[in-house]
Design a protein around this motif. Structure first.
Motif, mmCIF file in Angstrom:
data_model
loop_
_atom_site.group_PDB
_atom_site.id
_atom_site.type_symbol
_atom_site.label_atom_id
_atom_site.label_comp_id
_atom_site.label_asym_id
_atom_site.label_seq_id
_atom_site.Cartn_x
_atom_site.Cartn_y
_atom_site.Cartn_z
ATOM 1 N N UNK A 196 0.853 -1.183 0.000
ATOM 2 C CA UNK A 196 0.000 0.000 0.000
ATOM 3 C C UNK A 196 0.890 1.234 0.000
ATOM 4 N N UNK A 197 0.307 2.375 -0.305
ATOM 5 C CA UNK A 197 1.123 3.568 -0.456
ATOM 6 C C UNK A 197 1.490 4.186 0.891
ATOM 7 N N UNK A 198 0.509 4.593 1.665
ATOM 8 C CA UNK A 198 0.785 5.215 2.963
ATOM 9 C C UNK A 198 1.145 4.170 4.004
ATOM 10 N N UNK A 199 2.071 4.461 4.910
ATOM 11 C CA UNK A 199 2.289 3.578 6.053
ATOM 12 C C UNK A 199 1.037 3.543 6.936
ATOM 13 N N UNK A 200 0.867 2.478 7.697
ATOM 14 C CA UNK A 200 -0.306 2.429 8.572
ATOM 15 C C UNK A 200 -0.244 3.430 9.716
ATOM 16 N N UNK A 201 0.963 3.729 10.213
ATOM 17 C CA UNK A 201 1.119 4.721 11.282
ATOM 18 C C UNK A 201 2.558 5.208 11.285
ATOM 19 N N UNK A 202 2.775 6.310 11.993
ATOM 20 C CA UNK A 202 4.114 6.892 12.051
ATOM 21 C C UNK A 202 4.949 6.201 13.137
ATOM 22 N N UNK A 203 4.602 6.417 14.395
ATOM 23 C CA UNK A 203 5.303 5.788 15.515
ATOM 24 C C UNK A 203 4.351 5.086 16.468
ATOM 25 N N UNK A 204 3.183 5.691 16.682
ATOM 26 C CA UNK A 204 2.210 5.163 17.635
ATOM 27 C C UNK A 204 0.919 4.822 16.894
ATOM 28 N N UNK A 205 0.548 3.540 16.807
ATOM 29 C CA UNK A 205 -0.677 3.193 16.070
ATOM 30 C C UNK A 205 -1.938 3.768 16.688
ATOM 31 N N UNK A 206 -1.880 4.192 17.955
ATOM 32 C CA UNK A 206 -3.059 4.743 18.626
ATOM 33 C C UNK A 206 -3.153 6.253 18.504
ATOM 34 N N UNK A 207 -2.210 6.892 17.848
ATOM 35 C CA UNK A 207 -2.209 8.353 17.711
ATOM 36 C C UNK A 207 -3.424 8.802 16.896
#
Length: 286
Positions: free
Chosen positions: A157-168
């Motif tokens: 997929x193009x965008x990552x699912x999250x940067x550092x914290x998936x709950x952000x």
């Protein structure tokens, strides 16, 4: 079983009228000619400004076809636009933009079995869009995971699912919107996904989450040196990823060709709404 050699390339930003990054595509093309992969996956932002210039999509697709290798592609925000509530460039994904991608490149989501793996391609512009196509893609992913059999799954997929914290929960145009992120990651973790391969942020990065490896591919086009050093303590360089797939195992290496040049557009983007799409037309000399 002989391992499948797969090349993942992302963020090429190709255009006949805005050919700023064509020199790095030339280096990539030469590498593919010298050692053709079994499969090429383009991870999005194939084109310079596909949402406004359909000719960029046609040009990019023609460039990939000319490599003469089997290939798949998924759209990026510079190909098809962004989820309407997260449209930083005022280019919301819509029916016309989706049709242009399908006409010139192919499906927005797909599955492909190779090397003992199920490969799944998804369109991140639909995630958080509330368009009917978002539900269709979500149903497709559920079916692709449910019917995988013993195969592990690799999601592109193009965008990552999250940067550092998936709950952000912060609104963002850098990663999957928060409301769509949780259900997506839950489905992947429960459905045999072992690798999530993405791009979009123009730097190489590896992460692990709930038993899944998340790998960001670098761009072949421009980079932002200041952001790379400040945020990830990494000097971003152009390149691509080379994967080897065999039953139950996937490995990769970062390839940074000597003839790919570091093109830092941060001076322009800092003065122009954070985007290169406002660059004036420029075609390279023959």
């Amino acid at each position: 079983m002989t391992p499948i050699r797969l090349v993942q390339v992302s963020d090429t930003h190709l255009s006949a009228t805005h050919a700023y990054f064509g020199v790095n595509w030339d280096a990539f093309r030469d590498a593919m000619t010298a050692a053709p992969p079994d499969l090429l996956v383009h991870g999005g932002d194939l084109s310079f400004n596909g949402p406004e210039a359909e000719a960029d999509l046609a040009h990019g697709a023609a460039a990939v076809r000319a490599l003469g290798v089997p290939w798949r592609a998924i759209p990026g925000n510079h190909d098809i636009g962004e989820a309407p509530a997260f449209s930083r460039l005022d280019q919301p994904v819509d029916a016309a933009r989706m049709a242009a991608w399908q006409r010139h490149v192919g499906p927005q989501w797909w599955r492909h079995d190779a090397g003992g793996w199920r490969l799944v391609g998804l369109d991140t512009a639909l995630m958080g869009s509330d368009l009917p196509a978002e539900a269709e893609q979500r149903d497709f992913l559920a079916e692709a995971l449910a019917t995988r059999g013993p195969r592990p799954v690799m999601v592109f997929m193009h965008m990552p699912p999250f940067m550092d914290d998936p709950a952000d929960p912060a609104p963002t145009t850098s990663v999957i919107p928060h409301a769509a992120r949780g259900p997506f990651l839950d489905a992947c973790a429960a459905g045999g996904v072992r690798v999530i391969a993405c791009g979009h942020l123009h730097t190489y990065r590896r992460m692990h989450h709930r038993g899944m490896e998340i790998v960001w591919a670098p761009a072949t086009a421009m980079v932002d040196v200041q952001r790379g050093l400040a945020r990830w303590d990494r000097f971003p360089r152009p390149g691509y990823l080379e994967w080897w797939l065999e039953p139950g195992r996937a490995s990769h290496r970062l390839v940074e060709p000597a003839r790919m040049f570091v093109i830092d557009m941060s001076g322009w983007t800092s003065r122009n709404n954070g985007t290169t799409t406002t660059l004036p037309p420029w075609s390279r000399s023959p």
